[in-house]
Write a protein that holds these residues in place. Structure first.
Motif, PDB file in Angstrom:
ATOM      1  N   UNK A   1       1.095  -1.147   0.217  1.00 32.94           N
ATOM      2  CA  UNK A   1      -0.318   0.053   0.253  1.00 32.94           C
ATOM      3  C   UNK A   1       1.142   1.105   0.087  1.00 32.94           C
ATOM      4  N   UNK A   2       2.053   0.945   0.620  1.00 30.81           N
ATOM      5  CA  UNK A   2       2.876   2.216   0.622  1.00 30.81           C
ATOM      6  C   UNK A   2       3.834   2.177   0.251  1.00 30.81           C
ATOM      7  N   UNK A   3       5.105   3.489   0.015  1.00 28.69           N
ATOM      8  CA  UNK A   3       6.445   3.223  -0.077  1.00 28.69           C
ATOM      9  C   UNK A   3       6.887   2.490   0.708  1.00 28.69           C
ATOM     10  N   UNK A   4       6.334   2.966   1.942  1.00 25.99           N
ATOM     11  CA  UNK A   4       8.027   3.063   3.576  1.00 25.99           C
ATOM     12  C   UNK A   4       7.090   1.366   3.294  1.00 25.99           C
ATOM     13  N   UNK A   5       7.578   0.638   3.032  1.00 24.18           N
ATOM     14  CA  UNK A   5       6.965  -0.677   3.257  1.00 24.18           C
ATOM     15  C   UNK A   5       7.782  -1.322   2.470  1.00 24.18           C
TER      16      UNK A   5
END
Lengths: 426, 303
Positions: A320-324
């Motif tokens: 869902x997010x780039x931080x993952x």
């Protein structure tokens, strides 16, 4: 088909025009050449020692004569201990003074005074020449003088060259080791670099919803394939660019070496470089079988890249997010990192059991088999490794395509592992 | 033109669309209404061909949806963005080719759009250089450049300033007047009143109503009336009290009154007509906002 080409074109051309891509393509070969050339350049630096003028004060009375060091002169100065060593250095325009404080059977205390911090190399020369002189003197007192000359006269150098009998008597030099390490790490870097480009691309399209516009008219799997192929072409462009630039640098050096031998070149980086050194390097490079290595490099880059980029594409579709992204990338690339660690073993023993298995397992084979290819591998090993890699690539692309198709539109909370597995079954 | 029959979609045990049927006539602006999570986006995605329903069908000119007739759909998703590393002109052409245009056609049409919206100098810009409203205009062009027969817009006007709202609103109406169908999904009831000919309202996957905006309002009687007198009217107030009516407001003779049924209105009217001074009388229909809240609240109470 037209749609596929349309997708490939965008993926390729938007990236190939990026400044970072052009910079890496142009600069990487120059850095690589510097890595190869700098050791030669530094080895020439010892010439400086010829211009050194160093004084000797012997307080022990064991030497009492000038040291004959090939690199530079050390003249015996009058007197014993001098109070003001600084003015002694300045008045006689010396670079330094060797002061032998005391000497007995077991040890000799020496101090070296100099304006500049001496290099470890210089320290070594001073220490060994004093040691040899003292040894000489004491052996002379037993009636066997000039021992170091006698030893060097009787010494015979042994050059060990390894020849692998199964491989038409090919010879191996340290260059093979360096190249094995270099190619292995380069394959790792390009696989990682371009796979993560695919990942970032998928994530961008998922975040900005462009994927929703595109897959209303193109099948998601076709779109994913187009992206992966486009970035693969980008990778090939970079590799070809590197090869051309490296070849040009090698040709330039060859010319430079022959000009230098004829006394026409003014030197490199303001210093003269012995053309013999460059020629020796080029001769070593010529023993390497680039006709096999370059196609192998392209094959293992493509195999490894297709494997990892399709996994990355599927993961980016789930995320869902780039931080993952960073965390998961670290986990997925574990086999690659493990392979780089095993590479240090492959460098020294390319046919060890460890190297063999890592060069067969498809998740590590692009790196380890690439390393082994430098030394030459049995055709059967290569064949098994290559076939297994191709097979795995097809299976993984199939699975990744399924995950990608079913999760690229997913929103809300992250999918759990069991949900992803159920996507594969559906 | 679009027929939706008995559509069913489930996600992991949750029913996102529960047996939904309605039709969207050709050439109208059709509003998809419903609270957050009602199933609007799921429905839009099925029509756009991004999701496959579990049961039921979507007919498009009496044909089931396929890859070919899906190119006749233009789609503007919610929370959309653009490619960061591509110039505006390039990326619109890139996306238009997927809809069946050739590069040359796409470029020609795009020049026309850029001239029309007076944004010709955006061609070589990157999305970062444009404001949100500007990007929204670009995304709108992406959805209409291939002249689709059906345009699906998910919250097209949210976050726009009044001027950009006006510009885009005008384009939507103009597109519709050329005989094309527009599906508008929104929470903004003002735009429903402004643009929509027909609406449907869903809540928790269930269809609550569908039909023409005018008829929907007519059917939903509120028994609120407006009486305009030249000045305050004591006699009128007494008449209201007599039928247990409630005066909502009175501004210098402008009365808003809540009554119970039509008989009460007739009684008051017949009594006060003897008096002079009544200048106007009208029934106040509920706004789409009232209808939305009323239906959804009632539906949730029943659950």
């Amino acid at each position: 088909m037209n749609e596929l080409i349309h997708i490939i074109q965008r993926e390729y051309f938007t990236r190939v025009r990026e400044k970072s891509f052009i910079l890496i393509t142009l600069l990487a070969p120059f850095f690589l050449s510097l890595i190869l050339l700098l050791p030669i350049y530094f080895s020439q630096q010892h010439e400086d020692y010829k211009e050194l003028s160093i004084g000797l004060i012997d307080n022990s009375g064991k030497l009492n004569e000038s040291l004959n060091i090939t690199e530079f002169k050390v003249n015996l100065l009058d007197g014993k201990w001098v109070d003001d060593i600084v003015s002694l250095i300045n008045e006689n325009n010396l670079d330094g003074v060797v002061y032998i404080e005391s000497s007995d059977f077991s040890s000799t205390k020496v101090k070296y005074f100099s304006k500049k911090q001496p290099s470890i190399y210089l320290e070594n020369i001073i220490r060994t020449s004093i040691r040899n002189k003292l040894l000489d003197n004491s052996l002379e007192s037993f009636g066997i003088g000039d021992i170091t000359k006698k030893i060097s006269d009787t010494e015979r150098s042994v050059f060990l060259e390894t020849v692998k009998t199964g491989d038409a008597g090919r010879q191996f030099t340290p260059y093979h080791r360096n190249l094995c390490l270099l190619m292995g790490i380069t394959v790792y870097l390009v696989i990682f670099l371009f796979s993560s480009q695919v990942m970032r691309g998928v994530l961008e399209e998922k975040t900005n919803k462009i994927i929703e516009l595109i897959i209303t008219s193109v099948s998601p799997v076709k779109f994913m394939a187009g992206k992966i192929i486009g970035v693969a072409l980008l990778g090939l462009t970079q590799i070809i660019g590197w090869s051309i630039i490296l070849y040009s640098i090698a040709t330039f050096l060859e010319n430079f070496a022959s000009m230098s031998a004829a006394g026409q070149a003014n030197g490199f980086l303001g210093k003269k470089i012995d053309p013999v050194e460059i020629n020796r390097m080029l001769a070593n490079l010529n023993t390497i079988d680039f006709n096999t290595i370059i196609p192998a490099f392209i094959f293992f880059f493509l195999g490894g890249y297709l494997l990892y980029s399709s996994i990355f594409a599927a993961i980016a579709a789930v995320l869902k997010h780039s931080d993952q992204m960073n965390q998961i990338t670290a986990v997925i690339t574990m086999p690659l990192i493990l392979a780089v660690i095993v590479l240090s073993n492959t460098v020294n023993s390319p046919d060890s059991v460890l190297s063999y298995w890592f060069s067969i397992i498809p998740f590590t084979s692009p790196i380890i088999m690439m390393g082994r290819v430098i030394y030459g591998v049995p055709p059967l090993d290569f064949l098994i490794s290559a076939l297994l890699l191709i097979l795995t690539v097809f299976v993984i692309i199939g699975l990744s395509g399924k995950i990608y198709k079913n999760s690229i539109l997913h929103e809300g909370k992250n999918l759990t592992l069991t949900e992803i597995i159920s996507l594969l079954k559906s | 033109m679009i027929e939706i029959c008995n559509l069913l979609k489930r996600y992991k045990g949750q029913t996102a669309l529960d047996n939904i049927s309605f039709s969207i006539p050709k050439g109208c602006i059709f509003g998809f209404l419903g609270p957050n999570g009602a199933g609007k986006t799921t429905l839009i995605r099925i029509i756009a061909g991004l999701l496959v329903q579990d049961a039921g069908c979507v007919l498009f000119d009496e044909q089931p949806l396929n890859r070919l007739n899906r190119k006749r759909i233009g789609y503007l998703p919610e929370e959309r963005g653009l490619y960061k590393n591509m110039k505006i002109g390039e990326q619109i052409i890139y996306l238009a080719v997927f809809k069946g245009l050739t590069k040359q056609d796409a470029e020609k049409k795009l020049r026309q759009w850029f001239d029309k919206l007076e944004i010709a100098d955006w061609w070589n810009k990157k999305p970062d250089e444009l404001s949100k409203g500007m990007q929204q205009k670009v995304q709108f062009i992406v959805s209409v450049i291939h002249q689709p027969d059906i345009l699906i817009l998910d919250e097209p006007l949210s976050g726009l300033d009044p001027i950009n709202r006006e510009t885009l609103g005008k384009e939507i109406v103009e597109f519709n007047q050329s005989g094309k169908t527009v599906i508008l999904s929104t929470h903004d009831m003002n735009s429903v009143e402004q643009f929509c000919d027909e609406v449907m309202l869903i809540n928790k996957g269930k269809l609550l109503l569908s039909g023409k905006v005018y008829e929907t309002k007519q059917n939903k009687q509120s028994y609120i009336y407006e009486f305009q007198f030249k000045q305050n009217n004591e006699f009128f107030s007494k008449q209201c009290d007599a039928v247990n009516g409630y005066i909502i407001s009175n501004k210098k003779g402008n009365y808003k009154v809540q009554l119970k049924n039509e008989e009460d209105v007739e009684r008051i009217l017949s009594n006060i007509l003897i008096q002079k001074g009544l200048t106007s009388f009208s029934e106040i229909h509920p706004s789409m906002n009232d209808i939305f809240i009323d239906y959804v609240t009632n539906a949730n109470q029943l659950l």
